[in-house]
Design a protein around this motif. Structure first.
Motif, PDB file in Angstrom:
ATOM      1  N   MET A   1      12.055 -71.119  59.598  1.00  0.00           N
ATOM      2  CA  MET A   1      13.155 -72.069  59.784  1.00  0.00           C
ATOM      3  C   MET A   1      12.911 -72.926  61.026  1.00  0.00           C
ATOM      4  O   MET A   1      13.103 -74.148  60.991  1.00  0.00           O
ATOM      5  N   GLU A   2      12.484 -72.301  62.114  1.00  0.00           N
ATOM      6  CA  GLU A   2      12.188 -73.065  63.335  1.00  0.00           C
ATOM      7  C   GLU A   2      11.102 -74.095  63.076  1.00  0.00           C
ATOM      8  O   GLU A   2      11.194 -75.237  63.533  1.00  0.00           O
ATOM      9  N   ALA A   3      10.072 -73.697  62.319  1.00  0.00           N
ATOM     10  CA  ALA A   3       8.954 -74.597  62.048  1.00  0.00           C
ATOM     11  C   ALA A   3       9.377 -75.817  61.231  1.00  0.00           C
ATOM     12  O   ALA A   3       8.871 -76.922  61.471  1.00  0.00           O
ATOM     13  N   VAL A   4      10.279 -75.647  60.273  1.00  0.00           N
ATOM     14  CA  VAL A   4      10.691 -76.801  59.459  1.00  0.00           C
ATOM     15  C   VAL A   4      11.810 -77.608  60.108  1.00  0.00           C
ATOM     16  O   VAL A   4      11.950 -78.805  59.825  1.00  0.00           O
ATOM     17  N   LEU A   5      12.605 -76.983  60.964  1.00  0.00           N
ATOM     18  CA  LEU A   5      13.708 -77.700  61.608  1.00  0.00           C
ATOM     19  C   LEU A   5      13.258 -78.490  62.839  1.00  0.00           C
ATOM     20  O   LEU A   5      13.807 -79.560  63.127  1.00  0.00           O
ATOM     21  N   ARG A   6      12.288 -77.968  63.563  1.00  0.00           N
ATOM     22  CA  ARG A   6      11.837 -78.610  64.800  1.00  0.00           C
ATOM     23  C   ARG A   6      11.459 -80.080  64.593  1.00  0.00           C
ATOM     24  O   ARG A   6      11.923 -80.944  65.356  1.00  0.00           O
ATOM     25  N   PRO A   7      10.660 -80.424  63.561  1.00  0.00           N
ATOM     26  CA  PRO A   7      10.328 -81.851  63.364  1.00  0.00           C
ATOM     27  C   PRO A   7      11.540 -82.727  63.037  1.00  0.00           C
ATOM     28  O   PRO A   7      11.486 -83.946  63.193  1.00  0.00           O
ATOM     29  N   LEU A   8      12.612 -82.092  62.597  1.00  0.00           N
ATOM     30  CA  LEU A   8      13.837 -82.831  62.279  1.00  0.00           C
ATOM     31  C   LEU A   8      14.761 -82.958  63.491  1.00  0.00           C
ATOM     32  O   LEU A   8      15.846 -83.519  63.394  1.00  0.00           O
ATOM     33  N   GLY A   9      14.323 -82.410  64.633  1.00  0.00           N
ATOM     34  CA  GLY A   9      15.126 -82.477  65.853  1.00  0.00           C
ATOM     35  C   GLY A   9      16.246 -81.464  65.905  1.00  0.00           C
ATOM     36  O   GLY A   9      17.215 -81.657  66.637  1.00  0.00           O
ATOM     37  N   LEU A  10      16.122 -80.387  65.124  1.00  0.00           N
ATOM     38  CA  LEU A  10      17.155 -79.344  65.074  1.00  0.00           C
ATOM     39  C   LEU A  10      16.593 -77.995  65.503  1.00  0.00           C
ATOM     40  O   LEU A  10      15.432 -77.696  65.236  1.00  0.00           O
TER      41      LEU A  10
ATOM     42  N   ARG B   1      26.504 -84.615  59.893  1.00  0.00           N
ATOM     43  CA  ARG B   1      26.178 -84.370  58.489  1.00  0.00           C
ATOM     44  C   ARG B   1      24.844 -85.021  58.139  1.00  0.00           C
ATOM     45  O   ARG B   1      24.040 -84.460  57.388  1.00  0.00           O
ATOM     46  N   ALA B   2      24.578 -86.194  58.697  1.00  0.00           N
ATOM     47  CA  ALA B   2      23.299 -86.871  58.453  1.00  0.00           C
ATOM     48  C   ALA B   2      22.141 -86.076  59.052  1.00  0.00           C
ATOM     49  O   ALA B   2      21.031 -86.087  58.503  1.00  0.00           O
ATOM     50  N   ALA B   3      22.379 -85.391  60.153  1.00  0.00           N
ATOM     51  CA  ALA B   3      21.350 -84.526  60.745  1.00  0.00           C
ATOM     52  C   ALA B   3      21.201 -83.240  59.943  1.00  0.00           C
ATOM     53  O   ALA B   3      20.099 -82.694  59.826  1.00  0.00           O
ATOM     54  N   LEU B   4      22.302 -82.756  59.394  1.00  0.00           N
ATOM     55  CA  LEU B   4      22.296 -81.504  58.636  1.00  0.00           C
ATOM     56  C   LEU B   4      21.576 -81.633  57.300  1.00  0.00           C
ATOM     57  O   LEU B   4      20.834 -80.720  56.903  1.00  0.00           O
ATOM     58  N   ASP B   5      21.774 -82.710  56.591  1.00  0.00           N
ATOM     59  CA  ASP B   5      21.263 -82.827  55.223  1.00  0.00           C
ATOM     60  C   ASP B   5      19.758 -82.566  55.096  1.00  0.00           C
ATOM     61  O   ASP B   5      19.349 -81.752  54.262  1.00  0.00           O
ATOM     62  N   PRO B   6      18.897 -83.199  55.902  1.00  0.00           N
ATOM     63  CA  PRO B   6      17.465 -82.886  55.774  1.00  0.00           C
ATOM     64  C   PRO B   6      17.152 -81.458  56.233  1.00  0.00           C
ATOM     65  O   PRO B   6      16.251 -80.810  55.694  1.00  0.00           O
ATOM     66  N   GLY B   7      17.913 -80.954  57.193  1.00  0.00           N
ATOM     67  CA  GLY B   7      17.737 -79.568  57.631  1.00  0.00           C
ATOM     68  C   GLY B   7      18.089 -78.593  56.524  1.00  0.00           C
ATOM     69  O   GLY B   7      17.380 -77.598  56.297  1.00  0.00           O
ATOM     70  N   ARG B   8      19.154 -78.878  55.824  1.00  0.00           N
ATOM     71  CA  ARG B   8      19.576 -78.025  54.708  1.00  0.00           C
ATOM     72  C   ARG B   8      18.507 -77.998  53.622  1.00  0.00           C
ATOM     73  O   ARG B   8      18.178 -76.946  53.081  1.00  0.00           O
ATOM     74  N   ALA B   9      17.947 -79.155  53.314  1.00  0.00           N
ATOM     75  CA  ALA B   9      16.901 -79.213  52.295  1.00  0.00           C
ATOM     76  C   ALA B   9      15.675 -78.416  52.734  1.00  0.00           C
ATOM     77  O   ALA B   9      15.077 -77.684  51.930  1.00  0.00           O
ATOM     78  N   ALA B  10      15.303 -78.521  54.000  1.00  0.00           N
ATOM     79  CA  ALA B  10      14.136 -77.797  54.511  1.00  0.00           C
ATOM     80  C   ALA B  10      14.368 -76.292  54.495  1.00  0.00           C
ATOM     81  O   ALA B  10      13.486 -75.515  54.108  1.00  0.00           O
TER      82      ALA B  10
ATOM     83  N   THR C   1      16.535 -74.665  52.592  1.00  0.00           N
ATOM     84  CA  THR C   1      16.605 -74.256  51.186  1.00  0.00           C
ATOM     85  C   THR C   1      15.198 -74.032  50.631  1.00  0.00           C
ATOM     86  O   THR C   1      14.956 -73.068  49.895  1.00  0.00           O
ATOM     87  N   ASP C   2      14.257 -74.876  51.020  1.00  0.00           N
ATOM     88  CA  ASP C   2      12.869 -74.714  50.594  1.00  0.00           C
ATOM     89  C   ASP C   2      12.280 -73.409  51.157  1.00  0.00           C
ATOM     90  O   ASP C   2      11.614 -72.667  50.434  1.00  0.00           O
ATOM     91  N   VAL C   3      12.533 -73.128  52.426  1.00  0.00           N
ATOM     92  CA  VAL C   3      12.044 -71.890  53.047  1.00  0.00           C
ATOM     93  C   VAL C   3      12.627 -70.682  52.319  1.00  0.00           C
ATOM     94  O   VAL C   3      11.899 -69.736  51.977  1.00  0.00           O
ATOM     95  N   GLU C   4      13.934 -70.704  52.084  1.00  0.00           N
ATOM     96  CA  GLU C   4      14.571 -69.581  51.387  1.00  0.00           C
ATOM     97  C   GLU C   4      14.016 -69.443  49.969  1.00  0.00           C
ATOM     98  O   GLU C   4      13.833 -68.325  49.478  1.00  0.00           O
TER      99      GLU C   4
END
Length: 144
Positions: free
Chosen positions: A25-34, A99-108, A110-113
């Motif tokens: 999760m950290e690996a996919v969220l970090r590039p998104l700034g989260l 919400r705009a920051a959350l949406d790409p994070g949620r998709a990332a 969801t992919d990890v899960e």
């Protein structure tokens, strides 16, 4: 005690799964700034009308002090805002920017899960959820 023996200990195996999930999760969220904590807060806020910092801290598994710092940063980025409440409680809600920051994070995430449970069929996924829920119940209800 060898790795094979430790993997037979349920709590140890759960901890290894948790650590691997968090790292992914950290690996996919970090590039998104989260961060994982920011993502968790935004997820909780997106599913509720307004949530206090104490409630958010419990939901995100971090201390109240850390949550105060986290919310301050999220507020300065325009992701969350304070809702007028009654008394001393300061409930927060997610903003459109959050919400705009959350949406790409949620998709990332969801992919990890999806990768985590990808080898399981839908029945096994349901069983996993049910079994983990029963484990949680056993620790929080009868173990307290």
């Amino acid at each position: 005690m060898g790795q094979e023996v430790l993997d037979e200990v349920t709590g140890y195996l759960l901890k290894r799964v948790h650590a691997a999930l968090r790292a992914e999760m950290e690996a996919v969220l970090r590039p998104l700034g989260l961060t994982v904590a920011q993502y968790a807060c935004l997820e909780v806020l997106d599913r509720a009308d307004a949530v206090t910092s104490a409630q958010l801290a419990r939901e995100a598994f971090i201390s109240r002090q850390s949550m105060t710092v986290l919310l301050s940063g999220m507020e300065s980025r325009g992701w969350v805002e304070v809702v007028r409440g009654k008394g001393r409680a300061r409930p927060y809600r997610i903003t459109a920017t959050g919400r705009a920051a959350l949406d790409p994070g949620r998709a990332a995430v969801t992919d990890v899960e999806g990768r985590m449970v990808g080898a399981l069929d839908s029945g096994q996924r349901r069983d996993l959820h049910e079994l983990l829920g029963q484990c949680l119940h056993g620790l929080t209800v009868s173990g307290s």
